[in-house]
Write an enzyme that holds these catalytic residues in place. Structure first.
Site, mmCIF file in Angstrom:
data_model
loop_
_atom_site.group_PDB
_atom_site.id
_atom_site.type_symbol
_atom_site.label_atom_id
_atom_site.label_comp_id
_atom_site.label_asym_id
_atom_site.label_seq_id
_atom_site.Cartn_x
_atom_site.Cartn_y
_atom_site.Cartn_z
ATOM 1 N N SER A 126 0.825 -1.197 0.017
ATOM 2 C CA SER A 126 -0.077 -0.070 0.171
ATOM 3 C C SER A 126 1.152 1.205 -0.115
ATOM 4 C CB SER A 126 -1.011 0.159 1.263
ATOM 5 O OG SER A 126 -1.661 1.244 1.216
ATOM 6 N N LYS A 180 -4.560 -6.584 3.370
ATOM 7 C CA LYS A 180 -4.599 -5.484 2.540
ATOM 8 C C LYS A 180 -5.975 -5.006 2.047
ATOM 9 C CE LYS A 180 -2.912 -2.143 -0.293
ATOM 10 N NZ LYS A 180 -3.841 -2.064 -1.548
ATOM 11 N N HIS A 183 -7.641 -3.225 4.474
ATOM 12 C CA HIS A 183 -7.044 -1.957 4.459
ATOM 13 C C HIS A 183 -7.646 -0.975 3.530
ATOM 14 C CE1 HIS A 183 -4.650 0.993 2.428
ATOM 15 N NE2 HIS A 183 -3.631 1.072 3.331
ATOM 16 N N ASN A 184 -7.785 -1.771 2.394
ATOM 17 C CA ASN A 184 -8.569 -0.962 1.454
ATOM 18 C C ASN A 184 -10.108 -0.519 1.827
ATOM 19 O OD1 ASN A 184 -6.122 -1.168 0.180
ATOM 20 N ND2 ASN A 184 -7.208 -1.366 -1.938
ATOM 21 N N GLU A 187 -10.016 2.346 3.797
ATOM 22 C CA GLU A 187 -9.474 3.415 2.929
ATOM 23 C C GLU A 187 -10.924 3.812 2.314
ATOM 24 O OE1 GLU A 187 -6.480 2.509 0.172
ATOM 25 O OE2 GLU A 187 -7.845 3.253 -1.354
HETATM 26 C C1 6PG Z 1 -3.046 1.330 -1.859
HETATM 27 C C2 6PG Z 1 -4.531 1.792 -2.235
HETATM 28 C C3 6PG Z 1 -4.312 1.066 -3.689
HETATM 29 C C4 6PG Z 1 -5.680 1.081 -4.519
HETATM 30 C C5 6PG Z 1 -5.875 2.326 -5.279
HETATM 31 C C6 6PG Z 1 -7.227 2.289 -6.012
HETATM 32 O O1 6PG Z 1 -3.138 0.948 -0.667
HETATM 33 O O2 6PG Z 1 -1.999 1.748 -2.355
HETATM 34 O O3 6PG Z 1 -5.430 0.959 -1.685
HETATM 35 O O4 6PG Z 1 -4.046 -0.537 -3.558
HETATM 36 O O5 6PG Z 1 -5.657 0.133 -5.540
HETATM 37 O O6 6PG Z 1 -6.009 3.272 -4.235
HETATM 38 O O7 6PG Z 1 -8.404 1.689 -5.339
HETATM 39 P P1 6PG Z 1 -9.652 1.597 -6.046
HETATM 40 O O8 6PG Z 1 -9.628 1.814 -7.602
HETATM 41 O O9 6PG Z 1 -10.636 0.582 -5.551
HETATM 42 O O10 6PG Z 1 -10.299 2.972 -5.415
#
Ligand code: 6PG
Length: 465
Positions: A126, A180, A183-184, A187
């Protein structure tokens, strides 16, 4: 001279990661499907070029690596990973290690680990391009001994929090990619909550984008200090070179997504782990992309009133609401990880996960250090019950209630903040309303219920006949 590590896939993330590896002093061989990309990459590597061996064919690439080999795949998640593994394996020795560092679905990683005919790691990375280049947060999964083979490289290239590398082995199988994905999910929820406070500032309080930017900049000096609040301030404060007006105002209000947030939500349902703020954020992205439908809705029902009388909501109340919402969304993410750890027998290191997210990753935030402390004290506990965060929630939930209530009264959609509040209220309600659900289930399907008064189970109402 043989390279210590290899990397396949010189897209944005792969290139950045390869340069980072070279910069940390490791010799690296690289290969890309299109040879020109490899040549261009090497030509532009500057002083790092001597550490990088560009290769034209997969055979050359494999031959350029010291044995036993370690190869990072940085190719788009999905079938391309399977195709790459299939092309690579016949060229490798039994003990050569493949490391998938893309955003894979952890179920695919589990399968690949079974089918890869050799050592395989699934590693979540990430931090976007900047992170990959100068220090990402790295979440490893697979056999511990395989992780140990490359840990010195992954730790060297990772972000450091006060000197501690943000690269950790999470557990067996797809544990790294699972962490991960969560995490997303966090996010998504964090971003959505920030966007909702932007909505209150813009539509409720009449702030122009630069003023919104200043608010986020100020919040970034306090308890909300985090990468996402920081960049939100920058995004809102940026002028569009084409129009001279705020760039934010000309960006289409339809959010993209590559699927990791959705995977988190699907998995949460399988685990019966409640993560409503993350679910709300995924739903909000889906809804955002239906622009025509939303425009039809506004034409049919009329725009909501939106503008709030002065003083209805203060900037401070919004800040408190965002603190409250943010704690709740992280708490949901961590408790989902805890549920998965148990369900999959992974023994995921909850405090280490908080630690690995303190630097380098997209959700890095000051709060994560306190979360690491709280999870060290009690890894199985929902963070909302940890004394430090319970105290924070006690201080901020009224503000969240005010913001959500006023947003609703003014027709401003705030689904993630709203679901955070509903979660908080549900989690502090000893006597809920599911007795009605149980009554209904028994009425129409004789599913049975437990009685409060005598503790008996599998009871039926007189409607059973
Ligand atoms: C990270 C992000 C990355 C992610 C993009 C786009 O941790 O660096 O989570 O891995 O793929 O930010 O994600 P989306 O297209 O799903 O918004």
């Amino acid at each position: 001279m043989s390279s210590e590590i290899g990397l396949i896939g010189l897209g944005t993330m792969g290139s950045a990661l390869a340069l980072n590896i070279a910069e940390k002093g490791f010799d690296i061989a690289v290969w890309n499907r299109t040879a020109q990309v490899t040549q261009d990459f090497h030509a532009e590597a500057g002083e790092l070029a001597p550490r990088i061996t560009p290769t034209e064919t997969l055979g050359d690439f494999v031959a350029a690596l010291a044995t036993p080999r370690a190869i990072i795949l940085m190719v788009p998640a999905g079938e391309i990973v399977d195709a790459q593994i299939a092309a690579l394996r016949p060229l490798l020795d039994a003990n050569d290690l493949i490391i998938d560092a893309g955003n894979a679905n952890f179920h695919d990683t589990n399968r690949r680990m079974r089918d890869a005919f050799g050592p395989f790691l699934g590693v979540g990375v990430s931090g976007g391009e900047e992170g990959a280049r100068h220090g990402p947060s790295i979440m490893g999964g697979g056999k511990r001994e395989d992780w140990d083979r490359v840990a010195h490289i992954l730790e060297a290239i990772s972000a450091k929090y006060e000197g501690t590398p943000c690269a950790t082995w999470m557990g067996e199988e797809g544990a790294g990619h699972f962490v991960k994905a969560v995490h997303n999910g966090i996010e998504y929820a964090d971003m959505q909550m920030i966007a909702e406070t932007y909505g209150v500032l813009r539509d409720g309080m009449g702030y122009e984008a630069p003023a919104v930017g200043k608010v986020f900049d100020r919040w970034n000096e306090g308890p909300l200090r985090s990468y996402l609040v920081e960049i939100s301030g920058k995004v809102a404060g940026t002028t569009d070179p084409a129009t001279g007006g705020p760039l934010l105002d000309v960006i289409v209000d339809a959010a993209g997504q590559k699927g990791t947030g959705r995977w988190t939500v699907i998995e949460a349902q399988h685990l019966a782990a409640p993560i409503p703020a993350i679910e709300a954020a995924v739903v909000a992205r889906n809804l955002s992309s239906r622009r025509d439908t939303r425009a039809s809705g506004e034409a049919l029902f009329g725009a909501a009133p939106k503008a709030m009388a002065k003083g209805t909501v203060s900037e401070d109340a919004l800040e408190q609401a965002l603190i409250c919402g943010k704690i709740l969304c992280y708490a949901q993410g961590f408790i989902m990880i805890s549920a998965a750890s148990e369900a999959f027998g992974w023994k995921l290191p909850l405090p280490d996960i908080a630690r690995v997210w303190r630097e380098g990753c997209i959700i890095r935030s000051d709060m994560l250090n306190d979360m690491a402390d709280a999870l060290t004290d009690n890894p199985a506990q929902n963070l909302m019950f940890a004394p430090y965060f319970a105290d924070q929630l006690t201080q901020t939930h009224d503000a969240l209630r005010q913001v959500v209530a006023q947003a609703a009264l003014h027709g401003i959609a705030a689904p993630a903040l709203g679901s955070g509040l509903a979660y908080f209220d549900a989690m502090r309600t000893a006597r809920g309303t599911a007795n009605m659900i149980q009554g209904q289930r028994d009425f129409f399907g004789l599913h049975g219920f437990a009685r409060l008064d005598d503790g008996s189970t599998d009871q039926h109402g007189p409607w059973a006949g």
